[in-house]
Design an enzyme around this catalytic site. Structure first.
Site, short mmCIF file in Angstrom:
data_model
loop_
_atom_site.label_atom_id
_atom_site.label_comp_id
_atom_site.label_asym_id
_atom_site.label_seq_id
_atom_site.Cartn_x
_atom_site.Cartn_y
_atom_site.Cartn_z
N LYS A 104 0.82 -1.27 0.06
CA LYS A 104 -0.19 0.08 0.03
C LYS A 104 1.16 1.38 -0.08
O LYS A 104 0.41 2.24 -0.70
CB LYS A 104 -0.86 0.03 1.22
CG LYS A 104 -1.98 -1.09 1.35
CD LYS A 104 -2.92 -1.09 2.31
CE LYS A 104 -2.20 -1.14 3.83
NZ LYS A 104 -1.71 -2.45 4.13
N ARG A 152 -9.79 0.44 8.38
CA ARG A 152 -9.12 -0.73 8.95
C ARG A 152 -10.21 -1.63 9.45
O ARG A 152 -10.11 -2.90 9.54
CB ARG A 152 -8.34 -0.66 10.00
CG ARG A 152 -6.76 -0.79 9.85
CD ARG A 152 -5.95 -1.62 9.27
NE ARG A 152 -4.78 -1.68 9.81
CZ ARG A 152 -3.69 -1.04 9.60
NH1 ARG A 152 -3.71 -0.09 8.61
NH2 ARG A 152 -2.43 -1.66 10.05
N ARG A 203 11.55 -6.32 5.12
CA ARG A 203 11.32 -4.85 5.40
C ARG A 203 12.03 -4.24 6.29
O ARG A 203 12.08 -4.28 7.32
CB ARG A 203 9.84 -4.71 5.13
CG ARG A 203 9.39 -3.24 5.20
CD ARG A 203 7.78 -3.08 4.68
NE ARG A 203 6.89 -3.18 5.91
CZ ARG A 203 5.77 -2.92 5.76
NH1 ARG A 203 5.19 -2.57 4.47
NH2 ARG A 203 4.81 -2.98 6.66
N ARG A 212 10.87 -2.54 11.83
CA ARG A 212 10.09 -2.00 13.07
C ARG A 212 9.55 -2.91 14.06
O ARG A 212 9.86 -4.14 14.04
CB ARG A 212 8.54 -1.71 11.95
CG ARG A 212 8.40 -0.39 11.59
CD ARG A 212 7.33 -0.33 10.52
NE ARG A 212 6.18 -0.90 11.06
CZ ARG A 212 5.06 -1.08 10.22
NH1 ARG A 212 5.19 -0.47 8.76
NH2 ARG A 212 3.84 -1.61 10.66
N ARG A 236 -0.76 -9.47 13.30
CA ARG A 236 -1.02 -8.48 12.46
C ARG A 236 -1.95 -9.10 11.18
O ARG A 236 -2.95 -8.62 10.86
CB ARG A 236 -0.13 -7.42 11.65
CG ARG A 236 0.35 -6.42 12.85
CD ARG A 236 1.63 -5.86 12.65
NE ARG A 236 1.70 -5.18 11.13
CZ ARG A 236 2.97 -5.15 10.69
NH1 ARG A 236 4.04 -5.62 10.87
NH2 ARG A 236 2.88 -4.48 9.29
P1 ADP Z 1 0.78 -2.34 8.14
O1 ADP Z 1 2.22 -2.57 7.47
O2 ADP Z 1 0.46 -3.45 8.96
O3 ADP Z 1 -0.23 -1.98 7.14
P2 ADP Z 1 0.64 0.25 9.60
O4 ADP Z 1 1.79 1.16 9.13
O5 ADP Z 1 -0.54 0.54 8.26
O6 ADP Z 1 0.90 -1.29 9.07
O7 ADP Z 1 -0.06 0.11 10.87
C1 ADP Z 1 0.69 0.02 11.96
C2 ADP Z 1 -0.20 -0.22 13.33
O8 ADP Z 1 -0.75 1.11 13.42
C3 ADP Z 1 -1.20 -1.35 12.98
O9 ADP Z 1 -0.85 -2.68 13.34
C4 ADP Z 1 -2.11 -0.48 14.15
O10 ADP Z 1 -1.78 -0.85 15.52
C5 ADP Z 1 -2.19 0.93 13.89
N1 ADP Z 1 -2.99 1.29 13.07
C6 ADP Z 1 -2.70 1.89 11.71
N2 ADP Z 1 -3.81 2.18 11.09
C7 ADP Z 1 -4.80 2.01 11.67
C8 ADP Z 1 -6.36 2.01 11.60
N3 ADP Z 1 -6.72 2.63 10.48
N4 ADP Z 1 -7.09 1.58 12.65
C9 ADP Z 1 -6.57 0.96 13.75
N5 ADP Z 1 -5.23 0.92 13.96
C10 ADP Z 1 -4.52 1.36 13.01
#
Ligand code: ADP
Ligand code: ZN
Length: 213
Positions: A13, A88, A127, A160, A171
């Site tokens: 994404k 999400r 990553r 991370r 996740r």
């Molecule tokens: P990923 O690489 O898993 O898509 P993100 O960088 O989008 O990770 O998000 C990292 C973390 O931030 C998620 O695991 C969650 O804890 C939190 N997070 C991010 N966006 C949301 C959202 N829209 N709703 C709830 N939690 C979120």
């Protein structure tokens, strides 16, 4: 363009969003980046989000909607946006629909990036992310020129906290339970664009073709 990018962690994404923003001046809005910056800065928001993030759980819908309500009304959103990591959950998608109606914004689509689970696992474990600017690297396919140092800003490039094997597996479970249902939601809304996302360049081409229609 105004798009939602759906897809599992590691589906690309962020990479696709960066390629698309370079095309038309729209902005990438990543809730993950916003939350990580808040954690790093030690703000109240960061304190509220930190534990859930570290465990690979979702942050509360209320917290996220508070962030997005403000963010989508900032001036740089005028030229469009790519929502990366938001919505999400179904409640977030419903709240977003109300919010967009309130501010008279209309989405061009919700793009579902489909990537096989083994590719996802491999991508996530290799990553690396710049903690200063959010740039994404991969130790195998796209390492920074100097190990551990961001090509773009010189910041530290690290794995991370939520990219340990345990947090990754959590996740993916959270994604399958809480986020995968959004595909059906946006299909019903008539907004879904389902794409095989093994190559980010092919994804960008498919989105361009969709927007030109
Ligand atoms: P990923 O690489 O898993 O898509 P993100 O960088 O989008 O990770 O998000 C990292 C973390 O931030 C998620 O695991 C969650 O804890 C939190 N997070 C991010 N966006 C949301 C959202 N829209 N709703 C709830 N939690 C979120
Ligand atoms: Zn950087």
């Amino acid at each position: 363009m105004r798009l939602i990018l759906l897809g599992a962690p590691g589906a690309g994404k962020g990479t696709v969003a960066k390629l698309l923003t370079a095309m038309d001046g729209s902005v990438q809005i990543s809730t993950g980046d916003i939350l990580r910056a808040a954690v790093k800065a030690g703000t109240e928001l960061g304190k509220q989000a930190e534990a859930a993030m570290k465990a690979g759980e979702l942050v509360s819908d209320d917290l996220i909607m508070g962030i997005m309500k403000e963010r989508l009304q900032e001036a740089d959103c005028k030229n469009g946006y790519l929502l990366d990591g938001f919505p999400r959950t179904i409640p977030q998608a419903e709240a977003l629909k109300v919010l967009l109606a309130d501010i008279s914004d209309k989405l061009d689509g919700a793009v579902n990036l489909n990537v096989p689970r083994d590719v996802i696992l491999d991508r996530l474990t290799t990553r690396r992310t710049c903690t200063d600017c959010g740039a994404i690297y991969n130790v195998k396919s796209n390492p920074p020129k100097v190990e551990g140092k961001c090509d773009k800003c010189g910041g530290p490039v690290v794995q991370r906290d939520d990219e340990t094997e345990e947090a990754i597996s959590n996740r993916l479970d959270v994604f399958n339970k809480q986020t995968a249902p959004l595909v059906g939601f946006y299909e019903k809304e008539g907004l879904l664009l389902d794409i095989n996302a093994t190559s980010s360049d092919a994804v960008v081409e498919a989105i361009k073709a969709h927007l030109a229609k």
